[in-house]
Design a protein around this motif. Structure first.
Motif, PDB file in Angstrom:
ATOM      1  N   UNK A 229       0.834  -1.203   0.000  1.00 41.24           N
ATOM      2  CA  UNK A 229       0.000   0.000   0.000  1.00 41.24           C
ATOM      3  C   UNK A 229       0.870   1.254   0.000  1.00 41.24           C
ATOM      4  N   UNK A 230       1.897   1.264   0.822  1.00 36.53           N
ATOM      5  CA  UNK A 230       2.768   2.443   0.877  1.00 36.53           C
ATOM      6  C   UNK A 230       3.500   2.645  -0.445  1.00 36.53           C
ATOM      7  N   UNK A 231       3.901   1.552  -1.089  1.00 41.27           N
ATOM      8  CA  UNK A 231       4.573   1.671  -2.384  1.00 41.27           C
ATOM      9  C   UNK A 231       3.632   2.284  -3.421  1.00 41.27           C
ATOM     10  N   UNK A 232       2.364   1.884  -3.397  1.00 46.14           N
ATOM     11  CA  UNK A 232       1.375   2.428  -4.339  1.00 46.14           C
ATOM     12  C   UNK A 232       1.130   3.908  -4.061  1.00 46.14           C
ATOM     13  N   UNK A 233       0.908   4.247  -2.801  1.00 48.85           N
ATOM     14  CA  UNK A 233       0.591   5.631  -2.447  1.00 48.85           C
ATOM     15  C   UNK A 233       1.755   6.579  -2.700  1.00 48.85           C
ATOM     16  N   UNK A 234       2.965   6.067  -2.570  1.00 48.76           N
ATOM     17  CA  UNK A 234       4.152   6.911  -2.777  1.00 48.76           C
ATOM     18  C   UNK A 234       4.671   6.863  -4.207  1.00 48.76           C
ATOM     19  N   UNK A 235       3.907   6.205  -5.068  1.00 47.99           N
ATOM     20  CA  UNK A 235       4.230   6.125  -6.506  1.00 47.99           C
ATOM     21  C   UNK A 235       5.620   5.564  -6.752  1.00 47.99           C
ATOM     22  N   UNK A 236       5.955   4.525  -5.986  1.00 46.01           N
ATOM     23  CA  UNK A 236       7.233   3.842  -6.199  1.00 46.01           C
ATOM     24  C   UNK A 236       7.168   3.066  -7.516  1.00 46.01           C
ATOM     25  N   UNK A 237       8.305   2.639  -7.992  1.00 45.94           N
ATOM     26  CA  UNK A 237       8.357   1.823  -9.210  1.00 45.94           C
ATOM     27  C   UNK A 237       7.898   0.411  -8.856  1.00 45.94           C
ATOM     28  N   UNK A 238       6.644   0.093  -9.190  1.00 51.15           N
ATOM     29  CA  UNK A 238       6.070  -1.198  -8.800  1.00 51.15           C
ATOM     30  C   UNK A 238       5.874  -2.122  -9.991  1.00 51.15           C
ATOM     31  N   UNK A 239       6.390  -1.747 -11.134  1.00 49.84           N
ATOM     32  CA  UNK A 239       6.230  -2.580 -12.330  1.00 49.84           C
ATOM     33  C   UNK A 239       6.839  -3.955 -12.093  1.00 49.84           C
ATOM     34  N   UNK A 240       6.085  -4.990 -12.494  1.00 51.67           N
ATOM     35  CA  UNK A 240       6.488  -6.388 -12.355  1.00 51.67           C
ATOM     36  C   UNK A 240       6.498  -6.859 -10.901  1.00 51.67           C
ATOM     37  N   UNK A 241       5.925  -6.070  -9.995  1.00 55.34           N
ATOM     38  CA  UNK A 241       5.773  -6.479  -8.606  1.00 55.34           C
ATOM     39  C   UNK A 241       4.297  -6.774  -8.334  1.00 55.34           C
ATOM     40  N   UNK A 242       4.041  -7.507  -7.246  1.00 59.75           N
ATOM     41  CA  UNK A 242       2.660  -7.801  -6.852  1.00 59.75           C
ATOM     42  C   UNK A 242       1.884  -6.511  -6.610  1.00 59.75           C
ATOM     43  N   UNK A 243       2.580  -5.472  -6.150  1.00 57.78           N
ATOM     44  CA  UNK A 243       1.925  -4.186  -5.892  1.00 57.78           C
ATOM     45  C   UNK A 243       1.199  -3.679  -7.135  1.00 57.78           C
ATOM     46  N   UNK A 244       1.807  -3.859  -8.292  1.00 52.07           N
ATOM     47  CA  UNK A 244       1.215  -3.385  -9.542  1.00 52.07           C
ATOM     48  C   UNK A 244      -0.068  -4.158  -9.852  1.00 52.07           C
TER      49      UNK A 244
ATOM     50  N   UNK B  46      -2.801  -2.804  -7.588  1.00 48.21           N
ATOM     51  CA  UNK B  46      -3.301  -1.515  -8.062  1.00 48.21           C
ATOM     52  C   UNK B  46      -4.183  -1.678  -9.292  1.00 48.21           C
ATOM     53  N   UNK B  47      -3.774  -2.529 -10.221  1.00 43.41           N
ATOM     54  CA  UNK B  47      -4.555  -2.740 -11.439  1.00 43.41           C
ATOM     55  C   UNK B  47      -5.948  -3.275 -11.103  1.00 43.41           C
ATOM     56  N   UNK B  48      -6.005  -4.242 -10.175  1.00 42.69           N
ATOM     57  CA  UNK B  48      -7.295  -4.813  -9.783  1.00 42.69           C
ATOM     58  C   UNK B  48      -8.148  -3.784  -9.050  1.00 42.69           C
ATOM     59  N   UNK B  49      -7.526  -2.965  -8.233  1.00 40.51           N
ATOM     60  CA  UNK B  49      -8.246  -1.941  -7.470  1.00 40.51           C
ATOM     61  C   UNK B  49      -8.846  -0.894  -8.399  1.00 40.51           C
ATOM     62  N   UNK B  50      -8.076  -0.458  -9.367  1.00 41.75           N
ATOM     63  CA  UNK B  50      -8.571   0.551 -10.308  1.00 41.75           C
ATOM     64  C   UNK B  50      -9.685  -0.014 -11.182  1.00 41.75           C
ATOM     65  N   UNK B  51      -9.580  -1.290 -11.531  1.00 45.91           N
ATOM     66  CA  UNK B  51     -10.649  -1.929 -12.293  1.00 45.91           C
ATOM     67  C   UNK B  51     -11.931  -1.959 -11.480  1.00 45.91           C
ATOM     68  N   UNK B  52     -11.806  -2.233 -10.186  1.00 44.14           N
ATOM     69  CA  UNK B  52     -12.958  -2.248  -9.286  1.00 44.14           C
ATOM     70  C   UNK B  52     -13.626  -0.875  -9.239  1.00 44.14           C
ATOM     71  N   UNK B  53     -12.820   0.182  -9.233  1.00 44.58           N
ATOM     72  CA  UNK B  53     -13.350   1.543  -9.140  1.00 44.58           C
ATOM     73  C   UNK B  53     -13.720   2.130 -10.497  1.00 44.58           C
ATOM     74  N   UNK B  54     -13.235   1.529 -11.561  1.00 43.24           N
ATOM     75  CA  UNK B  54     -13.479   2.080 -12.888  1.00 43.24           C
ATOM     76  C   UNK B  54     -12.656   3.320 -13.156  1.00 43.24           C
ATOM     77  N   UNK B  55     -11.419   3.347 -12.667  1.00 47.05           N
ATOM     78  CA  UNK B  55     -10.533   4.494 -12.831  1.00 47.05           C
ATOM     79  C   UNK B  55      -9.299   4.113 -13.639  1.00 47.05           C
TER      80      UNK B  55
END
Length: 825
Positions: free
Chosen positions: A265-280, A283-292
């Motif tokens: 969560x902290x990595x997502x909120x702080x806009x860390x480089x999360x590509x190829x990590x579980x964090x990404x 985030x992708x699933x969360x944004x799909x849930x919200x439609x954003x």
């Protein structure tokens, strides 16, 4: 003849004692023997005992054991797996705690009569640790219980020893939510990967007070919620309490999943480089849930959305909540704030907004990450009392001399007399612990639904109370003799191209926005003829339609068959599972169905010749459907003509009467209904602003007399009216008005049509509310009763034809399902 085990005999005896006035602790309802058996059959006990081929006895506890039913059943269940009658093991593995001395004695006797007298039955408080009696945290494999609930003002009497409970601080001194403490206690007592089944009032799922929210936080932080079983009011006899059984498995630790999630969560909120990590992935699933989109979300997190607050409805919601927050309003009034320059004020408000957003998003992301990749099985008992009897396999009798439970069909649909049957609902729950699909034929489709655990939670609002919404629909599930593939394997699936009404041009190409109908015309098509559309947003998101002409696809998703699949076949197939496609709705401000969800819709890999058979047979059904639709439209027109002939306009010669005439009319509005007052197992429909369809059920009445028919109107929202016949109980909310008439002078059904027309003339809508005062100011023609009755005789004939046509249309839908089943299953 049905033979009872010893603990069943004791259970029946205890039930009769209860019905004769012997009560358990305040707020604790007695668990019927069939429910006790159902719970133990639903736990994956065989796999747990037979651990990698070596048998082990699980350490079991019931910390509010009452008469000991769960424990006697535990001994029988474990012995049935180990295939042994030697009960020496119970002295080290069976523990029960009971605060009522009488019940503790009954439990001890019950264990003795079952040959398990050396079990540990402790007279004490289940919320306490007792190291000397081996009641310590993290020491039990399985916990099964029915704890007390709604014990008024218990907090002042609670003197815990050797234990602390964090939720205690969230309960007021006069609060009765003791069950929340017992939820926290489960997390304390169980080992990692320990199992639990707990019976709780359904209020635990949605109540918004602090301790209930905390109890749900405890569940999501510590457990995989494998299953929720919702029981109706006939389950626990005279209590009439609607209950839920939660089947839980404690996470394996260390490390605690919550600690790992916090890092993501902290990595997502702080806009860390999360590509190829579980964090990404989170985030992708969360944004799909919200439609954003990511851009929308990050513009919210960094505050740049303040420059264009209309850019995102989700962000606009946050901005409105922030600007109306008491903290900001108080800060703006402070002298230290007033002394700042405009630039300093703006800078402070900006920083406060970013902090406000991140704090709320941190919490929502945390619980989403804990639940998004998990699944929960929901079992819901039927609403109908007779069906509940079949579902449960028993009923309650209050007949003098025969009080208690009467077994009508041992196990009902819940379990079979022989243990571990795969053809009962208990099997669906056992399988859920191992993520194994259950094939329960009609039981599966009628009572069982599978949902993503994160879908229980509403992430779309700034207020996040972790309420568990069990109304979440199940995922699309089909069975077929053909291999199941994804829709994307046999179709081209594309988003439409958004277009505003101002961009619509004169032409003859239909612009399809919602998918149900066309919105306007354009001079250019972006899809050829023979295309499927699925509504992308709004109340009808997910509606499937077919166009045999070129269209301009706007805010919808289009589907064209490929790889040997006919578009017409895909359309008929999708219409056959239309109700399940509506399950895909998700989003923030309004429901959405996204192309990614459509892509994964399962479809049988049907050969081309079978596709042709399906298409030809469905064409005949479509012809009947269209004929019925034309019939409805023509007779609706005839009804309008009946009222036109009466010349009911304001310029006609009829004298007019106001709805304020209390000699003819009685008008009232309903009362507010709380979400925790409603339950699908109740009998009384609740009507709100949408008076055409009840939006819930309740177990109380606001109106006592239903000997007259009732006219309902929606006070808020789109203008609509409805007529409820006499002797049909209902409950109106504060968004629903009720009109009664003197039926010796007015025909209530006729008055409904008059009210509908008058409301249209008054242009009632969402902004122009149909308040009582405005309704009373309306006038209708004072037409003689015999003329009203004559008109309604004709109208009711037309309504009968319309209802028959609607029934045929519904039958057509069912016929398509039959055709699909014939060829595909």
């Amino acid at each position: 003849m049905v033979y009872l085990s010893k603990h069943q005999f004791l259970g029946d005896l205890f039930e009769q004692l209860l019905n004769k006035g012997f009560k358990q602790n305040e707020g604790q309802f007695f668990t019927p023997i069939p429910i006790t058996r159902f719970i133990w059959d639903s736990l994956p006990l065989r796999e747990y005992v037979n651990n990698g081929g070596s048998l082990r006895h699980p350490k079991i506890i019931d910390y509010a054991c009452g008469a000991g039913h769960f424990l006697t059943e535990a001994v029988e269940a474990v012995n049935s797996v180990i295939k042994s009658d030697n009960n020496d093991w119970v002295r080290d593995y069976i523990y029960g705690i009971e605060k009522d001395y009488r019940l503790a004695r009954v439990a001890k006797i019950s264990m003795f009569m079952n040959g398990a007298g050396e079990s540990n039955i402790i007279f004490g408080d289940g919320l306490e640790n007792s190291p000397e009696k081996k009641i310590i945290n993290g020491s039990f494999d399985i916990l099964v219980t029915n704890p007390p609930y709604s014990v008024s003002a218990f907090k002042s009497h609670l003197k815990l020893k050797n234990n602390t409970l964090t939720l205690l601080d969230r309960i007021s001194n006069d609060g009765g939510d003791i069950e929340t403490l017992f939820v926290e206690r489960i997390a304390q007592l169980l080992k990692p990967q320990g199992l639990a089944a707990v019976i709780l009032p359904v209020s635990i799922l949605t109540n918004g007070s602090g301790s209930y929210v905390g109890a749900r936080e405890t569940i999501f932080k510590n457990f995989h919620l494998h299953s929720i079983v919702l029981f109706g009011s006939k389950t626990f006899g005279a209590t009439g309490t609607n209950t839920a059984i939660l089947f839980l498995e404690k996470y394996n630790e260390p490390p605690k999943p919550g600690d790992l999630v916090e890092d993501s969560v902290e990595a997502i909120l702080n806009r860390a480089n999360i590509e190829n990590w579980l964090d990404d992935k989170i985030l992708e699933a969360y944004l799909l849930c919200l439609g954003l989109s990511k851009e929308e979300y990050y513009s919210l997190l960094d505050g740049s959305v303040l420059k264009d607050r209309e850019k995102s409805k989700y962000a606009s919601m946050y901005i409105a909540a922030f600007e109306s927050s008491t903290e900001l309003i108080s800060r703006k009034k402070a002298k230290s704030f007033q002394k700042q320059t405009d630039e300093e004020k703006q800078h402070e408000i900006f920083n406060r907004f970013v902090g406000f957003v991140k704090n709320l998003e941190r919490e929502k992301l945390f619980y989403f990450a804990l639940t998004y990749d998990k699944q929960t099985v929901i079992i819901a008992s039927p609403d109908d009392n007779t069906e509940q009897k079949t579902f449960l396999g028993y009923e309650w009798s209050n007949r003098k001399g025969s009080e208690g439970i009467k077994i009508t069909n041992a196990g009902g649909l819940l379990y079979a007399p022989e243990r571990w049957s795969n053809n009962t609902i208990s099997a669906a729950i056992r399988n859920a612990f191992y993520n194994i699909a259950w094939e329960g034929t009609e039981l599966n489709s009628k009572y069982v639904k599978y949902v993503n655990t994160s879908d229980f939670l509403d992430f779309s609002r700034e207020k996040f109370d972790k309420a568990i919404k069990t109304a979440v629909e199940k995922q699309i599930a089909i069975t077929s003799k053909y291999a199941i593939i994804k829709l994307r394997d046999v179709a081209i699936i594309q988003k439409g191209q958004s277009i505003t009404s101002a961009q619509c041009k004169k032409g003859n190409i239909k612009v399809v926005a919602g998918g149900i109908d066309f919105a306007c015309y354009h001079d250019t098509a972006n899809r050829d003829a023979n295309v499927i559309t699925i509504s992308a947003s709004g109340a009808n998101a997910g509606f499937v339609n077919y166009w045999n002409e070129p269209i301009f696809a706007s805010d919808c998703t289009t589907i064209i068959g490929t790889n040997g699949f006919s578009t017409e076949f895909i359309f008929n197939y999708l219409k056959g599972i239309q109700s399940q496609i509506f399950y895909l709705q998700k989003g923030a401000a309004q429901p959405h169905v996204y192309p990614k969800d459509i892509e994964t819709i399962p479809i049988p890999n049907v050969p081309p010749d079978i596709q042709r058979y399906v298409i030809e047979e469905c064409k005949k059904v479509d012809a009947e459907y269209n004929n019925s639709r034309i019939t409805i439209e023509s007779h609706q027109h005839k009804i309008a003509e009946v009222f036109d002939a009466l010349q009911i306009t304001n310029t006609s010669n009829w004298t007019r009467i106001k709805f304020s005439n209390n000699q003819l009319f009685t008008i009232l509005i309903g009362k507010r209904v709380l979400s925790n007052e409603m339950n699908s197992n109740y009998d009384i429909p609740v009507y709100s602003a949408n008076v055409k369809e009840p939006f819930g059920k309740i177990n109380k009445l606001l109106i006592d007399d239903f000997t007259k028919g009732s006219i309902l109107w929606g006070i808020d929202g789109d203008w609509m009216v409805n007529y409820i016949p006499a002797n049909t109980p209902f409950y109106p909310t504060d968004h629903c008005g009720v009109l009664r008439v003197d039926e010796t002078k007015m025909n209530p059904h006729f008055v409904m049509f008059m009210l509908e027309m008058a409301g249209k003339q008054a242009a009632f809508n969402r902004s122009n509310r149909a308040s009582i005062d405005r309704i009373k100011s309306l006038t209708i023609p004072n037409i003689p009763l015999d003329v009203q009755n004559m008109a309604m005789t004709e109208v009711e004939e037309y309504e009968t034809i319309i209802n028959e046509a609607k029934a045929r249309m519904n039958l057509c839908i069912e016929q398509k399902k039959v055709i699909l089943d014939k060829y595909l299953r």
